[in-house]
Design a protein around this motif. Structure first.
Motif, PDB file in Angstrom:
ATOM      1  N   GLY A 253       0.799  -1.225   0.000  1.00  0.00           N
ATOM      2  CA  GLY A 253       0.000   0.000   0.000  1.00  0.00           C
ATOM      3  C   GLY A 253       0.828   1.270   0.000  1.00  0.00           C
ATOM      4  N   LEU A 254       2.114   1.168   0.248  1.00  0.00           N
ATOM      5  CA  LEU A 254       2.997   2.330   0.243  1.00  0.00           C
ATOM      6  C   LEU A 254       3.377   2.642  -1.195  1.00  0.00           C
ATOM      7  N   THR A 255       3.234   3.895  -1.599  1.00  0.00           N
ATOM      8  CA  THR A 255       3.561   4.284  -2.970  1.00  0.00           C
ATOM      9  C   THR A 255       4.817   5.140  -2.996  1.00  0.00           C
ATOM     10  N   ILE A 256       5.344   5.328  -4.196  1.00  0.00           N
ATOM     11  CA  ILE A 256       6.564   6.129  -4.341  1.00  0.00           C
ATOM     12  C   ILE A 256       6.306   7.580  -3.957  1.00  0.00           C
ATOM     13  N   SER A 257       5.095   8.077  -4.176  1.00  0.00           N
ATOM     14  CA  SER A 257       4.797   9.463  -3.794  1.00  0.00           C
ATOM     15  C   SER A 257       4.810   9.630  -2.282  1.00  0.00           C
ATOM     16  N   HIS A 258       4.360   8.604  -1.536  1.00  0.00           N
ATOM     17  CA  HIS A 258       4.450   8.649  -0.076  1.00  0.00           C
ATOM     18  C   HIS A 258       5.905   8.765   0.360  1.00  0.00           C
ATOM     19  N   VAL A 259       6.759   7.934  -0.244  1.00  0.00           N
ATOM     20  CA  VAL A 259       8.173   7.901   0.132  1.00  0.00           C
ATOM     21  C   VAL A 259       8.861   9.192  -0.303  1.00  0.00           C
ATOM     22  N   LYS A 260       8.523   9.716  -1.477  1.00  0.00           N
ATOM     23  CA  LYS A 260       9.135  10.951  -1.957  1.00  0.00           C
ATOM     24  C   LYS A 260       8.911  12.095  -0.972  1.00  0.00           C
ATOM     25  N   SER A 261       7.665  12.286  -0.572  1.00  0.00           N
ATOM     26  CA  SER A 261       7.366  13.408   0.323  1.00  0.00           C
ATOM     27  C   SER A 261       7.985  13.198   1.702  1.00  0.00           C
ATOM     28  N   HIS A 262       7.985  11.949   2.187  1.00  0.00           N
ATOM     29  CA  HIS A 262       8.560  11.684   3.504  1.00  0.00           C
ATOM     30  C   HIS A 262      10.080  11.860   3.469  1.00  0.00           C
ATOM     31  N   LEU A 263      10.714  11.439   2.393  1.00  0.00           N
ATOM     32  CA  LEU A 263      12.160  11.616   2.249  1.00  0.00           C
ATOM     33  C   LEU A 263      12.513  13.094   2.152  1.00  0.00           C
ATOM     34  N   GLN A 264      11.690  13.864   1.483  1.00  0.00           N
ATOM     35  CA  GLN A 264      11.928  15.301   1.381  1.00  0.00           C
ATOM     36  C   GLN A 264      11.860  15.950   2.763  1.00  0.00           C
ATOM     37  N   MET A 265      10.860  15.593   3.556  1.00  0.00           N
ATOM     38  CA  MET A 265      10.750  16.146   4.910  1.00  0.00           C
ATOM     39  C   MET A 265      11.888  15.655   5.801  1.00  0.00           C
ATOM     40  N   TYR A 266      12.277  14.401   5.632  1.00  0.00           N
ATOM     41  CA  TYR A 266      13.356  13.829   6.431  1.00  0.00           C
ATOM     42  C   TYR A 266      14.682  14.532   6.128  1.00  0.00           C
ATOM     43  N   ARG A 267      14.950  14.768   4.836  1.00  0.00           N
ATOM     44  CA  ARG A 267      16.172  15.489   4.455  1.00  0.00           C
ATOM     45  C   ARG A 267      16.171  16.894   5.025  1.00  0.00           C
ATOM     46  N   SER A 268      15.039  17.564   4.933  1.00  0.00           N
ATOM     47  CA  SER A 268      14.919  18.922   5.452  1.00  0.00           C
ATOM     48  C   SER A 268      15.183  18.952   6.956  1.00  0.00           C
ATOM     49  N   MET A 269      14.613  18.001   7.671  1.00  0.00           N
ATOM     50  CA  MET A 269      14.804  17.923   9.122  1.00  0.00           C
ATOM     51  C   MET A 269      16.274  17.659   9.464  1.00  0.00           C
ATOM     52  N   LYS A 270      16.914  16.748   8.737  1.00  0.00           N
ATOM     53  CA  LYS A 270      18.316  16.411   8.986  1.00  0.00           C
ATOM     54  C   LYS A 270      19.233  17.603   8.712  1.00  0.00           C
ATOM     55  N   HIS A 271      18.984  18.301   7.630  1.00  0.00           N
ATOM     56  CA  HIS A 271      19.820  19.458   7.296  1.00  0.00           C
ATOM     57  C   HIS A 271      19.627  20.572   8.319  1.00  0.00           C
ATOM     58  N   GLU A 272      18.400  20.746   8.794  1.00  0.00           N
ATOM     59  CA  GLU A 272      18.126  21.750   9.824  1.00  0.00           C
ATOM     60  C   GLU A 272      18.848  21.388  11.123  1.00  0.00           C
ATOM     61  N   GLN A 273      18.841  20.105  11.489  1.00  0.00           N
ATOM     62  CA  GLN A 273      19.559  19.653  12.685  1.00  0.00           C
ATOM     63  C   GLN A 273      21.061  19.875  12.532  1.00  0.00           C
ATOM     64  N   MET A 274      21.602  19.652  11.326  1.00  0.00           N
ATOM     65  CA  MET A 274      23.016  19.832  11.089  1.00  0.00           C
ATOM     66  C   MET A 274      23.396  21.315  11.222  1.00  0.00           C
ATOM     67  N   ILE A 275      22.548  22.208  10.719  1.00  0.00           N
ATOM     68  CA  ILE A 275      22.810  23.642  10.822  1.00  0.00           C
ATOM     69  C   ILE A 275      22.767  24.082  12.283  1.00  0.00           C
ATOM     70  N   ARG A 276      21.803  23.614  13.042  1.00  0.00           N
ATOM     71  CA  ARG A 276      21.702  23.964  14.459  1.00  0.00           C
ATOM     72  C   ARG A 276      22.890  23.424  15.255  1.00  0.00           C
ATOM     73  N   GLY A 277      23.382  22.247  14.867  1.00  0.00           N
ATOM     74  CA  GLY A 277      24.507  21.649  15.576  1.00  0.00           C
ATOM     75  C   GLY A 277      25.815  22.384  15.346  1.00  0.00           C
ATOM     76  N   ASN A 278      25.938  23.063  14.194  1.00  0.00           N
ATOM     77  CA  ASN A 278      27.160  23.793  13.869  1.00  0.00           C
ATOM     78  C   ASN A 278      27.217  25.163  14.524  1.00  0.00           C
ATOM     79  N   THR A 279      26.096  25.668  15.012  1.00  0.00           N
ATOM     80  CA  THR A 279      26.100  27.004  15.615  1.00  0.00           C
ATOM     81  C   THR A 279      26.079  26.964  17.113  1.00  0.00           C
TER      82      THR A 279
END
Length: 128
Positions: free
Chosen positions: A102-128
């Motif tokens: 039942g999981l589609t590629i569009s589900h994974v695409k949007s979740h991966l996009q949010m996951y990448r955004s969250m990870k990059h935001e955490q990396m920026i906060r960790g550097n400051t």
């Protein structure tokens, strides 16, 4: 057309001045604008009331919204880490590794996009 100063040389309706040879007129399906040679004292008029403007109705998907449970997210994170991290993982490969019915590629695409955004935001906060 509005005059900034008190000069009364532009009397009458704005459409009456369209008949003169110095006026320019453009019309699109969503916006109607009247442009005339620019004068320091004049402000251009823009009217969004177009008879052809139509608002597209909202089309709701027939598929129910996917709820990312903690277990489903853990499976997603495991697949992303298996592929080498969020920057190397592709939605298609994540979908294949997860193998969830039942999981589609569009589900994974949007979740991966949010996951990448969250990870990059955490990396920026960790550097400051």
């Amino acid at each position: 057309m509005k005059r900034v100063d008190g000069d009364s040389s532009l009397k009458g309706s704005p459409s009456s001045s369209l008949d003169s040879g110095s006026a320019y007129y453009s019309q699109s399906s969503t916006m109607r604008a009247t442009r005339r040679p620019m004068d320091d004292n004049l402000v251009p008029e823009i009217s969004l009331k177009s008879p052809t403007a139509v608002v597209r109705p909202y089309a709701r998907s027939k598929m129910p919204r996917l709820r990312w449970t903690p277990d489903l997210h853990h499976c997603f994170v495991h697949a992303v880490e298996h592929l080498g991290g969020e920057d190397r993982a592709t939605p298609k490969m994540v979908l294949q590794i997860m193998d969830v019915k039942g999981l589609t590629i569009s589900h994974v695409k949007s979740h991966l996009q949010m996951y990448r955004s969250m990870k990059h935001e955490q990396m920026i906060r960790g550097n400051t």
